[in-house]
Design an enzyme around this catalytic site. Structure first.
Site, PDB file in Angstrom:
ATOM      1  N   GLU A  65       1.417  -1.550  -0.210  1.00  0.00           N
ATOM      2  CA  GLU A  65      -0.010   0.369  -0.375  1.00  0.00           C
ATOM      3  C   GLU A  65       1.078   0.792  -0.094  1.00  0.00           C
ATOM      4  O   GLU A  65       1.844   0.957   0.824  1.00  0.00           O
ATOM      5  CB  GLU A  65      -0.455  -0.547   1.552  1.00  0.00           C
ATOM      6  CG  GLU A  65      -1.132   1.170   1.690  1.00  0.00           C
ATOM      7  CD  GLU A  65      -2.590   1.551   2.843  1.00  0.00           C
ATOM      8  OE1 GLU A  65      -2.680   2.227   2.820  1.00  0.00           O
ATOM      9  OE2 GLU A  65      -3.347   0.291   3.415  1.00  0.00           O
ATOM     10  N   GLU A  67      -1.688  11.419   3.827  1.00  0.00           N
ATOM     11  CA  GLU A  67      -2.625  11.467   5.327  1.00  0.00           C
ATOM     12  C   GLU A  67      -2.163  12.764   5.834  1.00  0.00           C
ATOM     13  O   GLU A  67      -1.481  12.905   6.175  1.00  0.00           O
ATOM     14  CB  GLU A  67      -1.980  10.101   5.889  1.00  0.00           C
ATOM     15  CG  GLU A  67      -2.338   9.622   4.939  1.00  0.00           C
ATOM     16  CD  GLU A  67      -2.739   7.773   5.871  1.00  0.00           C
ATOM     17  OE1 GLU A  67      -3.030   7.300   6.674  1.00  0.00           O
ATOM     18  OE2 GLU A  67      -1.501   7.365   6.435  1.00  0.00           O
TER      19      GLU A  67
END
Length: 195
Positions: free
Chosen positions: A76, A81
């Site tokens: 991933e 973020e």
């Protein structure tokens, strides 16, 4: 979305740039993300993978299987973020370590409150043997293939942009603002990088 051969010595290796210009919600309880997940491989059988693909983000379970198996074995890539009203962004890769457990390598970058509340360009330069992160053309993070037991980032991945309310990074739900929040996206681009 993208794939290459297993190493940079092969002519089929095509490094790419994946970038987006984003304005994240600057609110308590919001978790903005721009991330890449492995393309599900129909018919691939690995331990922990269902016989059929199950992409159910509402359940919070990632049961899809990439070329190396279920999450996190197939990797991933978190390009961005951002949580709450933090004046920092995070870039991370998730993968499976030598003991078959979830591991990650990530870094954060401080950004001024004024810049954090404005538009920013988040980018990864995803090569055959390394991934580099940038925020507004400033280097954030670097990982290289030689530091991994298995480099799962040589298979097709797809793009996800989302805002979650609450979650592990956000913290206690009692602090979540009960107002709507949105992540504005000016563009998303994927293009071949110069070798």
């Amino acid at each position: 979305m993208w794939s290459n051969s297993s190493n940079a010595d092969t002519p089929n290796c095509n490094p790419v740039v994946v970038e987006s210009r984003i304005k994240v919600p600057y609110q308590q309880g919001k978790w903005s993300a721009f991330w890449l997940m492995p393309q599900p491989q129909a018919g691939v059988q690995h331990q922990g993978c269902p016989a059929t693909l199950d992409i159910n983000f509402s359940s919070g379970k990632i049961t899809e299987c990439g070329a190396y198996g279920g999450w996190p074995a197939s990797g991933e890539i978190d390009v961005l973020e951002h949580v709450n009203q933090a004046n920092k962004v995070i870039g991370t890769v998730h993968y499976e370590n030598s003991w078959g457990q979830h591991a990650m390598k990530g870094k954060s970058m401080d950004i001024s409150p004024e810049a954090m509340q404005g538009w920013n360009v988040y980018r990864v330069e995803w090569g055959c043997n390394a991934i580099d992160w940038f925020v507004n053309d400033i280097s954030l993070h670097h990982v290289s293939r030689d530091k991994f037991r298995q480099w799962p980032f040589d298979q097709p991945f797809y793009i996800i942009l989302n805002v979650a309310v609450g979650g592990q990074l956000v913290g206690a739900s009692k602090w979540i603002e009960q107002v709507s929040g949105e992540m504005l996206v000016d563009y998303v681009r994927v293009y071949t990088a110069k070798k």
